[in-house]
Design a protein around this motif. Sequence first.
Motif, PDB file in Angstrom:
ATOM      1  N   UNK B  30       0.834  -0.904  -0.027  1.00 55.80           N
ATOM      2  CA  UNK B  30      -0.344   0.460  -0.214  1.00 55.80           C
ATOM      3  C   UNK B  30       0.872   1.098   0.349  1.00 55.80           C
ATOM      4  N   UNK B  31       0.363   2.349  -0.850  1.00 59.93           N
ATOM      5  CA  UNK B  31       1.279   3.522  -0.893  1.00 59.93           C
ATOM      6  C   UNK B  31       0.401   4.306  -1.362  1.00 59.93           C
ATOM      7  N   UNK B  32       1.679   5.894  -1.301  1.00 59.87           N
ATOM      8  CA  UNK B  32      -0.168   7.003  -1.521  1.00 59.87           C
ATOM      9  C   UNK B  32      -0.355   6.989  -3.098  1.00 59.87           C
ATOM     10  N   UNK B  33       0.440   5.944  -3.799  1.00 59.47           N
ATOM     11  CA  UNK B  33       0.522   6.777  -5.041  1.00 59.47           C
ATOM     12  C   UNK B  33       0.422   5.392  -5.759  1.00 59.47           C
ATOM     13  N   UNK B  34       1.349   4.705  -6.010  1.00 60.54           N
ATOM     14  CA  UNK B  34       2.230   3.687  -6.894  1.00 60.54           C
ATOM     15  C   UNK B  34       2.284   1.800  -6.235  1.00 60.54           C
ATOM     16  N   UNK B  35       0.893   2.361  -5.284  1.00 59.91           N
ATOM     17  CA  UNK B  35       1.322   0.740  -4.197  1.00 59.91           C
ATOM     18  C   UNK B  35       0.207  -0.102  -5.433  1.00 59.91           C
ATOM     19  N   UNK B  36       0.384  -1.474  -4.469  1.00 62.21           N
ATOM     20  CA  UNK B  36      -0.725  -2.403  -4.948  1.00 62.21           C
ATOM     21  C   UNK B  36      -2.524  -2.092  -4.853  1.00 62.21           C
ATOM     22  N   UNK B  37      -2.029  -1.390  -3.847  1.00 66.15           N
ATOM     23  CA  UNK B  37      -3.809  -0.795  -3.296  1.00 66.15           C
ATOM     24  C   UNK B  37      -2.696   1.099  -2.143  1.00 66.15           C
ATOM     25  N   UNK B  38      -3.616   2.112  -2.955  1.00 65.13           N
ATOM     26  CA  UNK B  38      -3.385   3.318  -2.540  1.00 65.13           C
ATOM     27  C   UNK B  38      -4.000   3.855  -1.309  1.00 65.13           C
ATOM     28  N   UNK B  39      -3.385   4.509  -0.320  1.00 60.85           N
ATOM     29  CA  UNK B  39      -4.066   5.323   0.689  1.00 60.85           C
ATOM     30  C   UNK B  39      -2.614   5.946   1.494  1.00 60.85           C
ATOM     31  N   UNK B  40      -3.612   7.319   1.978  1.00 65.88           N
ATOM     32  CA  UNK B  40      -3.272   7.493   2.756  1.00 65.88           C
ATOM     33  C   UNK B  40      -3.605   7.698   3.864  1.00 65.88           C
ATOM     34  N   UNK B  41      -2.408   7.247   4.701  1.00 59.39           N
ATOM     35  CA  UNK B  41      -3.053   7.257   6.159  1.00 59.39           C
ATOM     36  C   UNK B  41      -2.811   8.369   7.033  1.00 59.39           C
ATOM     37  N   UNK B  42      -2.492   9.606   6.438  1.00 60.25           N
ATOM     38  CA  UNK B  42      -3.383  10.293   7.796  1.00 60.25           C
ATOM     39  C   UNK B  42      -4.693  10.758   6.727  1.00 60.25           C
ATOM     40  N   UNK B  43      -5.650  10.212   6.437  1.00 58.42           N
ATOM     41  CA  UNK B  43      -6.987  10.093   6.159  1.00 58.42           C
ATOM     42  C   UNK B  43      -7.618   9.121   6.664  1.00 58.42           C
ATOM     43  N   UNK B  44      -8.690   8.531   7.591  1.00 58.11           N
ATOM     44  CA  UNK B  44      -8.615   7.528   8.529  1.00 58.11           C
ATOM     45  C   UNK B  44     -10.374   6.877   7.026  1.00 58.11           C
TER      46      UNK B  44
END
Lengths: 201, 201
Positions: B30-44
Amino acid sequence: MKLLIIGGNGTIGKRVANHYKQQEHEVIIAARTNGDVNVDIADSKSIKSMFEQLGKVDAIVCIAGEAKWAPFNDLTEEDYYIGLKSKLMGQVNIVRIGQHYLNQNGSITLSTGILADDPVLKTTSAAMVNGGIHSFVQAAALEIPTGTRLNVVSLGMVEDAYEKYKDYFPGHNPVPMSKVVNAYVRSIEGKTNGNVIRYYE
Amino acid sequence: MKLLIIGGNGTIGKRVANHYKQQEHEVIIAARTNGDVNVDIADSKSIKSMFEQLGKVDAIVCIAGEAKWAPFNDLTEEDYYIGLKSKLMGQVNIVRIGQHYLNQNGSITLSTGILADDPVLKTTSAAMVNGGIHSFVQAAALEIPTGTRLNVVSLGMVEDAYEKYKDYFPGHNPVPMSKVVNAYVRSIEGKTNGNVIRYYE
């Protein structure tokens, strides 16, 4: 010495305040509503306004700050921000702002507690805030003005609060109030800087 | 094992990800932009959405989160909230939400660093966040579902980041990447719970 004790009417604060009043020091109590000066530490504008009213002091002691106690699965994201804004950033802002209102050789003393190192049930938020302050104090002490000092007192369950809190702390030994006062004296009158002063029994 | 590695493209994350990929485990980055799945951990909400897409996993590893580095007197009150929202509450929310997406005997591993215990200049915010997570993990481990585990890995300056960070850490010894990977393996495959796994050199 001119001492500002934020939370000086609380269980611990009044003991520290009385100790210094008995020694003929000038003690100013800051509290939310019934202090010599009023302050809401969750609001940095209120902290700034307090210091502007008071001018320079020799010691700033904070024995104040809230955090919500509840089971981990009952705490909402917003609940954590009660502690982050009050006991965490409130104390950070007291250092950020208060450092400019200290006389030479002055000190700032913050307050946390045993939960930072040895938490109990329902304290994920309170423990987190305490642990954050421990690390903050060590980091900020590297950068505060030369000649001033910054420490934090971390206490176990204190004797005067034993009846109220004993069920949360099974097997913990209450900290005698004479040791509680001495913890603050070590920070205020000693030469230590960046120290987490722990008295857990 | 099905492992979710949040920040799995970073300096440390890619080492941990490669270790488990080589052992034929299923690794989801998981990564902000280039993951298998995208996530912004600052946003629940983003964290929740990521877990809804993935379903249950055996290990959740977070090696992500921001905090602002700057001299104490340059950090504004708002600057502290970068770290509070991302590396602190981001990781808290990964535990709050992620615990419901763990298979039996699953684990969650968070990440902090040496600044919690031994800060350097310009790290009042970063140190504070790390220290907060250390205490949070110890407290939350008392309350997470039986059979699951929660730990945090706290590393010194890692070998792969030595050139970038060495000037901030005078006299520090870089942590070999094999030890870095092992710190995460101890949490993921060991039986420890509520542990701050420190490798500082």
